[in-house]
Motif scaffolding. Structure first.
Motif, PDB file in Angstrom:
ATOM      1  N   UNK A 184       0.820  -1.203   0.000  1.00  0.00           N
ATOM      2  CA  UNK A 184       0.000   0.000   0.000  1.00  0.00           C
ATOM      3  C   UNK A 184       0.856   1.256   0.000  1.00  0.00           C
ATOM      4  N   UNK A 185       1.936   1.238   0.786  1.00  0.00           N
ATOM      5  CA  UNK A 185       2.826   2.395   0.858  1.00  0.00           C
ATOM      6  C   UNK A 185       3.573   2.608  -0.454  1.00  0.00           C
ATOM      7  N   UNK A 186       4.047   1.521  -1.050  1.00  0.00           N
ATOM      8  CA  UNK A 186       4.819   1.632  -2.292  1.00  0.00           C
ATOM      9  C   UNK A 186       3.973   2.109  -3.462  1.00  0.00           C
ATOM     10  N   UNK A 187       2.709   1.660  -3.506  1.00  0.00           N
ATOM     11  CA  UNK A 187       1.855   1.983  -4.648  1.00  0.00           C
ATOM     12  C   UNK A 187       0.904   3.147  -4.378  1.00  0.00           C
ATOM     13  N   UNK A 188       0.882   3.612  -3.130  1.00  0.00           N
ATOM     14  CA  UNK A 188       0.029   4.750  -2.822  1.00  0.00           C
ATOM     15  C   UNK A 188      -1.445   4.413  -2.767  1.00  0.00           C
ATOM     16  N   UNK A 189      -1.797   3.159  -2.376  1.00  0.00           N
ATOM     17  CA  UNK A 189      -3.189   2.746  -2.291  1.00  0.00           C
ATOM     18  C   UNK A 189      -3.663   2.795  -0.838  1.00  0.00           C
ATOM     19  N   UNK A 190      -4.964   2.934  -0.628  1.00  0.00           N
ATOM     20  CA  UNK A 190      -5.505   2.794   0.729  1.00  0.00           C
ATOM     21  C   UNK A 190      -5.266   1.350   1.204  1.00  0.00           C
ATOM     22  N   UNK A 191      -4.953   1.202   2.479  1.00  0.00           N
ATOM     23  CA  UNK A 191      -4.647  -0.139   2.980  1.00  0.00           C
ATOM     24  C   UNK A 191      -5.844  -1.078   2.867  1.00  0.00           C
ATOM     25  N   UNK A 192      -7.055  -0.572   3.085  1.00  0.00           N
ATOM     26  CA  UNK A 192      -8.245  -1.422   3.045  1.00  0.00           C
ATOM     27  C   UNK A 192      -8.473  -2.012   1.657  1.00  0.00           C
ATOM     28  N   UNK A 193      -8.376  -1.172   0.630  1.00  0.00           N
ATOM     29  CA  UNK A 193      -8.589  -1.665  -0.730  1.00  0.00           C
ATOM     30  C   UNK A 193      -7.431  -2.558  -1.176  1.00  0.00           C
ATOM     31  N   UNK A 194      -6.216  -2.246  -0.707  1.00  0.00           N
ATOM     32  CA  UNK A 194      -5.061  -3.096  -1.020  1.00  0.00           C
ATOM     33  C   UNK A 194      -5.254  -4.483  -0.445  1.00  0.00           C
ATOM     34  N   UNK A 195      -5.697  -4.555   0.802  1.00  0.00           N
ATOM     35  CA  UNK A 195      -5.939  -5.838   1.459  1.00  0.00           C
ATOM     36  C   UNK A 195      -7.006  -6.636   0.725  1.00  0.00           C
ATOM     37  N   UNK A 196      -8.067  -5.959   0.283  1.00  0.00           N
ATOM     38  CA  UNK A 196      -9.147  -6.645  -0.435  1.00  0.00           C
ATOM     39  C   UNK A 196      -8.659  -7.198  -1.772  1.00  0.00           C
ATOM     40  N   UNK A 197      -7.852  -6.422  -2.481  1.00  0.00           N
ATOM     41  CA  UNK A 197      -7.312  -6.873  -3.766  1.00  0.00           C
ATOM     42  C   UNK A 197      -6.389  -8.075  -3.583  1.00  0.00           C
ATOM     43  N   UNK A 198      -5.552  -8.015  -2.567  1.00  0.00           N
ATOM     44  CA  UNK A 198      -4.621  -9.116  -2.326  1.00  0.00           C
ATOM     45  C   UNK A 198      -5.361 -10.400  -1.977  1.00  0.00           C
ATOM     46  N   UNK A 199      -6.409 -10.290  -1.141  1.00  0.00           N
ATOM     47  CA  UNK A 199      -7.196 -11.478  -0.792  1.00  0.00           C
ATOM     48  C   UNK A 199      -7.868 -12.067  -2.028  1.00  0.00           C
ATOM     49  N   UNK A 200      -8.328 -11.198  -2.926  1.00  0.00           N
ATOM     50  CA  UNK A 200      -8.960 -11.675  -4.158  1.00  0.00           C
ATOM     51  C   UNK A 200      -7.957 -12.412  -5.037  1.00  0.00           C
ATOM     52  N   UNK A 201      -6.733 -11.882  -5.136  1.00  0.00           N
ATOM     53  CA  UNK A 201      -5.699 -12.523  -5.950  1.00  0.00           C
ATOM     54  C   UNK A 201      -5.264 -13.850  -5.352  1.00  0.00           C
ATOM     55  N   UNK A 202      -5.280 -13.956  -4.028  1.00  0.00           N
ATOM     56  CA  UNK A 202      -4.984 -15.241  -3.386  1.00  0.00           C
ATOM     57  C   UNK A 202      -6.073 -16.254  -3.724  1.00  0.00           C
TER      58      UNK A 202
END
Length: 241
Positions: free
Chosen positions: A50-68
């Motif tokens: 999230x820090x590297x890409x400048x995304x909100x942590x909540x949406x980053x977490x949701x995207x990562x869970x979806x990719x898993x």
């Protein structure tokens, strides 16, 4: 794309290509996450991404869970880190098929397919399932078409049994306990003893040839050979959860 590696202490992408306004935000972010791992080449936490890409942590977490869930990332629950899966490495392999064909695993799959005429699949663990990330379709007349991305239960499929045969009894036991704990209401529970017996039957070869019900001498045109997961070069082994 203009990208450069930051210092070892930061290990992050410093610049990204501009995104057009009409680009679907979630689609762009998924690709940027995959490119982030391509640049970083190690596991990473939600906060780091999230820090590297400048995304909100909540949406980053949701995207990562979806990719898993889709099988494109592996998640290490102990370290709370993500890393790209083998499925990502196979994306776009057809674009440079001559180079990709030199890979040992794919060459073995092609050879088996040519000698038997049967479907050959490459599967990896995805949570409580095994997912087919590469498929070479059968050429025999009575063939089955196996869809890429298909998932099968680890404890109720030939491919799953072949993979379980490479695990220790304790690992298999914990896995079955988790499967039973997450089973839907009314679904019969799996007996650990039965699964361990089947897993031992395939060890140490890690090979399973599934037979049709009532036709013990006929194959169903699918071959499964399990290989133990190898530790990552830059850290501990990651499994999908």
């Amino acid at each position: 794309m203009a990208r450069r590696r930051m210092s070892a202490s930061r290990d992050r992408i410093s610049a990204r290509a501009p995104v057009e306004q009409k680009t679907v935000k979630s689609a762009g972010r998924v690709l940027e996450i995959l490119e982030y791992f391509d640049d970083l080449q190690r596991a990473s936490t939600v906060m780091e991404i999230a820090d590297a890409l400048g995304y909100p942590q909540s949406s980053t977490s949701a995207l990562l869970r979806s990719l898993v869930s889709l099988g494109y990332l592996n998640y290490d629950a102990m370290a709370r880190t993500y890393v790209t899966s083998s499925r990502v490495a196979l994306l776009g392999s057809w674009v440079n098929s001559q180079f990709f064909a030199e890979g040992t695993i794919i060459s073995m799959m092609k050879e088996l397919n040519e000698k038997t005429g049967d479907t050959v699949v490459l599967g990896v663990r995805n949570g409580l399932h095994i997912q087919y990330i590469h498929v070479i379709q059968a050429t025999s007349p009575a063939r089955l078409h196996m869809t890429l991305g298909t998932v099968r239960p680890l404890a109720a499929s030939g491919a799953g049994y072949a993979l379980l045969s490479t695990m220790t009894d304790n690992e298999v036991t914990r896995l079955i306990m988790r499967i039973n704990a997450e089973a839907e209401e009314g679904q019969p529970l799996i007996k650990v003893r039965d699964v361990l017996e089947l897993a031992r039957r395939y060890s140490p070869q890690g090979i399973c040839i599934q037979l049709r019900h009532g036709h013990a001498r006929r194959r169903d045109n699918r071959h499964r050979v399990a290989a133990p997961e190898r530790p990552a070069a830059h850290g501990p082994r990651h499994r999908r959860n």
